[in-house]
Write an enzyme that holds these catalytic residues in place. Sequence first.
Site, PDB file in Angstrom:
ATOM      1  N   TYR A   1       1.107  -1.279  -0.137  1.00  0.00           N
ATOM      2  CA  TYR A   1       0.029  -0.398   0.056  1.00  0.00           C
ATOM      3  C   TYR A   1       1.017   1.368   0.220  1.00  0.00           C
ATOM      4  O   TYR A   1       1.567   1.878   1.184  1.00  0.00           O
ATOM      5  CB  TYR A   1      -0.828   0.066   0.948  1.00  0.00           C
ATOM      6  CG  TYR A   1      -2.064   0.794   1.164  1.00  0.00           C
ATOM      7  CD1 TYR A   1      -2.257   2.524   1.129  1.00  0.00           C
ATOM      8  CD2 TYR A   1      -3.725   0.503   1.718  1.00  0.00           C
ATOM      9  CE1 TYR A   1      -3.155   3.229   0.792  1.00  0.00           C
ATOM     10  CE2 TYR A   1      -4.694   1.204   1.499  1.00  0.00           C
ATOM     11  CZ  TYR A   1      -4.367   2.866   1.007  1.00  0.00           C
ATOM     12  OH  TYR A   1      -5.099   3.716   1.398  1.00  0.00           O
TER      13      TYR A   1
ATOM     14  N   TYR B   1      -0.747   3.197 -10.172  1.00  0.00           N
ATOM     15  CA  TYR B   1      -2.599   3.341 -10.876  1.00  0.00           C
ATOM     16  C   TYR B   1      -4.124   3.300 -10.990  1.00  0.00           C
ATOM     17  O   TYR B   1      -4.473   4.037 -11.336  1.00  0.00           O
ATOM     18  CB  TYR B   1      -2.477   1.730 -10.222  1.00  0.00           C
ATOM     19  CG  TYR B   1      -3.291   0.506 -10.975  1.00  0.00           C
ATOM     20  CD1 TYR B   1      -4.163   0.161 -11.971  1.00  0.00           C
ATOM     21  CD2 TYR B   1      -4.166  -0.380  -9.398  1.00  0.00           C
ATOM     22  CE1 TYR B   1      -4.961  -0.895 -12.765  1.00  0.00           C
ATOM     23  CE2 TYR B   1      -4.788  -0.994  -9.621  1.00  0.00           C
ATOM     24  CZ  TYR B   1      -5.590  -1.260 -10.724  1.00  0.00           C
ATOM     25  OH  TYR B   1      -6.668  -1.473 -11.845  1.00  0.00           O
TER      26      TYR B   1
END
Length: 383
Positions: free
Chosen positions: A280, A328
Amino acid sequence: MSDAFPRGRTSIAGLATYGIGEAPGYTAMELTAKAGLMALDDAGLMLADVDALYICQPDDFFAGLTFAEYLGIHPRYTDNNRTGGSAFMSHVASAALALDAGYIDCALIAYGSNQRTAGGKLSTPMTSNRWDAPYKPLFPLTSYALATQRHMHEYGTTREHLASVALSARAWATTNPEAFARDPLTMDDCLSARMISTPISRADCCLVTDGAAAIVITRTDRARDLAKPPVPVLGAAAAAWWNSIVQAEDMTVTGAKESGARAMAMAGVTHADIGTAQLYDAFTINTILFLEDLGFCGKGEGGPFVASGAIAPGGSLPVNTNGGGLSYCHPGMYGLFTMIEGARQIRGEAANQLSGIDVALAHGNGGTLSSQATVILGSTATL
């Protein structure tokens, strides 16, 4: 008390992403439901098969109830754990235990946000912590800036090291058609980017996008007979160390040190077994901290490790092979997307497909480095 986990007895049977980047006209719940239905279709299951819902929405305190109502089903169990981006790894752990116990038969874990098209921003004034509020920090940026500055002070980490994380993420995203940010990015671009909360610049921050994701988990013996190859859950562990980062004993160490070690022990794997790590990366410092705390390099060695190209395409440890939260997508919370990319790599369906991936690590972060959770996924060959 030892960790007890049903290693490999439950599996991801279906997965989907939807609306990555910009999805105008959709509410957060509409995006979530769309991804959920697509994940069920991917597994070859029907909505009637679902008897447990796991969700954590950015804008709905009662999201578990709303999700059930929207889908028109009456689940046996709902979970709306709100630890931020790490919640979805905890959902996997809870679902695996409930499935193995026979308490439920099919779990749908989903998330969606229209943060970008709804006009949301990454950073907002923080007023919830009365000790921090008088200093008018930017939430969550200032908390991560504190951790970054301390890591620089303790270990000599540089802005060039941070930029290497962003450049690696962009290199992966460039060849992923689904990624939102695919334009070329250079070291000079990163170092000249606008400073937001020193030493974090715009280039160190994740994207602000729309997007939704969902996975379907069921028992592995059932998943073997479904539409796609099962991706067994080998281990899952979480650690909550604080809420506000000012309560941290050491801002350079996170709960990933605990969650990663426990998850890997449950899975029975070592670092050498892990073919890819999906981390993350809300900010560039996250990747450095998690690589260290998860044991892929020593404490203080994360900066040189990423600068060496180790996590970029062609490197020794492919990290965030879809482009991550930096390139992304990042629709408010990114945790579920890390598990989907790990599962795609194991299933051989990733945009940047690696060869021979049998074990993938997915790691989620919640709050301001507050809650950490790690999931180890494998192929059926690992059982």
